[in-house]
Design an enzyme around this catalytic site. Structure first.
Site, PDB file in Angstrom:
ATOM      1  N   HIS A 184       0.827  -1.210   0.000  1.00 12.83           N
ATOM      2  CA  HIS A 184       0.000   0.000   0.000  1.00 12.83           C
ATOM      3  C   HIS A 184       0.861   1.259   0.000  1.00 12.83           C
ATOM      4  O   HIS A 184       0.559   2.234  -0.685  1.00 12.83           O
ATOM      5  CB  HIS A 184      -0.944   0.008   1.215  1.00 12.83           C
TER       6      HIS A 184
ATOM      7  N   LYS B 133      -9.894  -7.206   8.422  1.00 14.58           N
ATOM      8  CA  LYS B 133     -10.599  -7.436   9.691  1.00 14.58           C
ATOM      9  C   LYS B 133     -10.401  -6.230  10.596  1.00 14.58           C
ATOM     10  O   LYS B 133      -9.385  -5.554  10.538  1.00 14.58           O
ATOM     11  CB  LYS B 133     -10.078  -8.698  10.376  1.00 14.58           C
TER      12      LYS B 133
END
Lengths: 185, 280
Positions: free
Chosen positions: A37, A102
């Site tokens: 990222h 999550k």
């Protein structure tokens, strides 16, 4: 309710999903976590093209264990999503429609989800063996030097996830607990 | 005096690395199953059933329980009448990690420098804790620690007047604020007392205690029960989606401390609460 969805994962297809829905995903998705990222957003800031077509893409936040011989994938459960929060809005602006991870997201990410009509899915943290069985193919697309953190394209079949934040910004990490406690009264 | 070759420790570490990442202790499996039966909120029950299915799949299909096969935490209890020969003990442990993680198809999750962050590509070094104990045996305890839960751990240097209530509030708040991040249901390791450094080690060692045995001290056994009830009453639930199974157990370890202090630390472990041991 369990919904089956097959890629490409367009906004129109994801718009019907509501927070709390159980979803079985099939098709091609991508993997990226912390280091990938950071690189992708740095590339965008430099005006470079990303190494894959991010339009209508779902990115799964995962760093798998190495695949055993003859298997497409090792253990592959979700990693904690908040670490991708600083990067996620920029990628949604580029056309990304879904994330799998999550744990709760920041307000900035939820705003970006609403604005871009994206969806945040949660997979069961710690259920890496179960998720592995739903991945039928894996190939490295970029950042091979990052090892487990490389950018991969996965073909998945009936991968079980839950809608954690729908395209309207409803957040299961706020509503789930509240709903349960109200039910107990 | 008993001689033990350090390569025995390498073998023990390698074998525990492989085993703990594929098979969960009986006590943890039993507790998850009990919690699934007791859970009356359907989404929570469903998640616990899938967690049990994951344990079964890992064992039957030979896939690691979790992709985060952890930072290798190794605890060595070395008998004072043992003489370790054949090389450096630290090298022997790291060789065991290197071997176990490669042979077990486990993930390399360690970076050599916390800020410059390049992967060591063999999951070394381990975090090693040495204890000298009576006798002529060596106990090797291996606990791969996932960082989803590690990141949600906290320490507080409370003042003595904050007492039991202060400790309980800190533990419950830490678990509550962690929410869905540490992969609940979690095991809550609590250290109370000692010093700033010692209390965190107590919390980590608390995670090595069997889940089905209560604290030996009835005072702390009662506190463990009370905390578990309070944590599970807050409704966070499995994965943070709501339910009564936020924690599988609370485990407390204590140590004497200073007249001016009340250190408390909380180390969280996810439901994949892995650890194993071999005695040489």
């Amino acid at each position: 309710m369990t919904v089956k969805i097959t890629g490409p994962f367009t906004k129109e297809k994801l718009a019907f999903l509501r927070t709390g829905d159980d979803v079985l995903l099939s098709g091609e998705i991508y993997t990226a976590r912390d280091a990938a990222h950071k690189r992708m957003t740095e590339m965008l800031k430099r005006g470079e093209a990303l190494p894959f077509d991010i339009k209508n893409a779902i990115i799964y936040y995962v760093g798998p264990t190495p695949a055993k011989p003859g298997r497409p994938m090792g253990s592959a459960g979700p990693t904690t999503s908040y670490r991708m929060d600083p990067y996620a809005p920029m990628l949604m602006e580029e056309g990304q429609t879904g994330m799998i991870g999550k744990g709760p997201r920041s307000e900035e990410v939820i705003e970006a989800i609403k604005k871009n009509k994206a969806v945040y899915f949660a997979a069961i943290g710690g259920a890496g063996a179960l998720m592995s069985k739903k991945i039928i193919r894996s190939e490295t697309v970029a950042f091979d030097d990052l090892g487990t953190e490389a950018l991969r394209r996965l073909t998945v079949r009936d991968m079980p996830v839950k809608v954690a934040v729908d395209s309207f910004g409803n957040d299961i990490y706020k509503t789930g607990r509240k709903k349960y406690l109200e039910e107990q009264k | 005096m008993r001689n033990i070759f350090v390569n025995k420790i390498t073998d023990a570490v390698a074998s525990l690395a492989r085993e703990t990442n594929y098979y969960l202790g009986e006590d943890v499996c039993k507790r998850i199953s009990q919690c699934r039966e007791a859970e009356d909120w359907p989404p929570a029950k469903d998640i616990l059933a899938k967690i049990e299915e994951n344990i079964k799949t890992a064992g039957e299909d030979g896939i690691p329980l979790c992709q985060d096969s952890g930072l290798a935490c190794v605890f060595l209890e070395i008998g004072q009448d043992v003489h370790l020969i054949g090389g450096s003990i630290e090298d022997a442990v790291n060789e065991g990690v290197r071997k176990g993680y490669a042979e077990g198809y486990l993930r390399n999750s360690v970076v050599s420098d916390p800020l410059r962050r390049s992967n060591t590509n063999d999951n070394t070094p381990a975090a090693i804790t040495y204890d000298i104990v009576p006798g002529e045996r060596v106990k090797v305890i291996f606990a791969p620690k996932g960082f989803g839960a590690e990141n949600m751990s906290r320490i507080a240097m409370l003042a003595p007047f904050e007492g039991e209530q202060g400790v309980k509030d800190f533990v419950a708040t830490t678990v509550f604020e962690a929410g869905g991040n540490p992969c609940p249901p979690v095991v809550v390791g609590v250290g109370i007392g000692g010093t700033f450094d010692k209390v965190t080690l107590l919390a980590k060692k608390a995670l090595l205690q069997p889940l089905d045995l209560p604290n030996m001290d009835p005072y702390y056994a009662e506190m463990e029960e009370e905390l578990l009830k309070r944590i599970n009453g807050a409704g966070t639930g499995p994965q943070g989606f709501g339910g009564k199974t936020t924690a599988l157990a609370v485990k407390i370890l204590t140590a004497p401390t200073h007249i001016a202090g009340l250190p408390v630390a909380v180390n969280l472990n996810c439901h994949v609460a892995r650890h194993g041991e071999i005695v040489l």
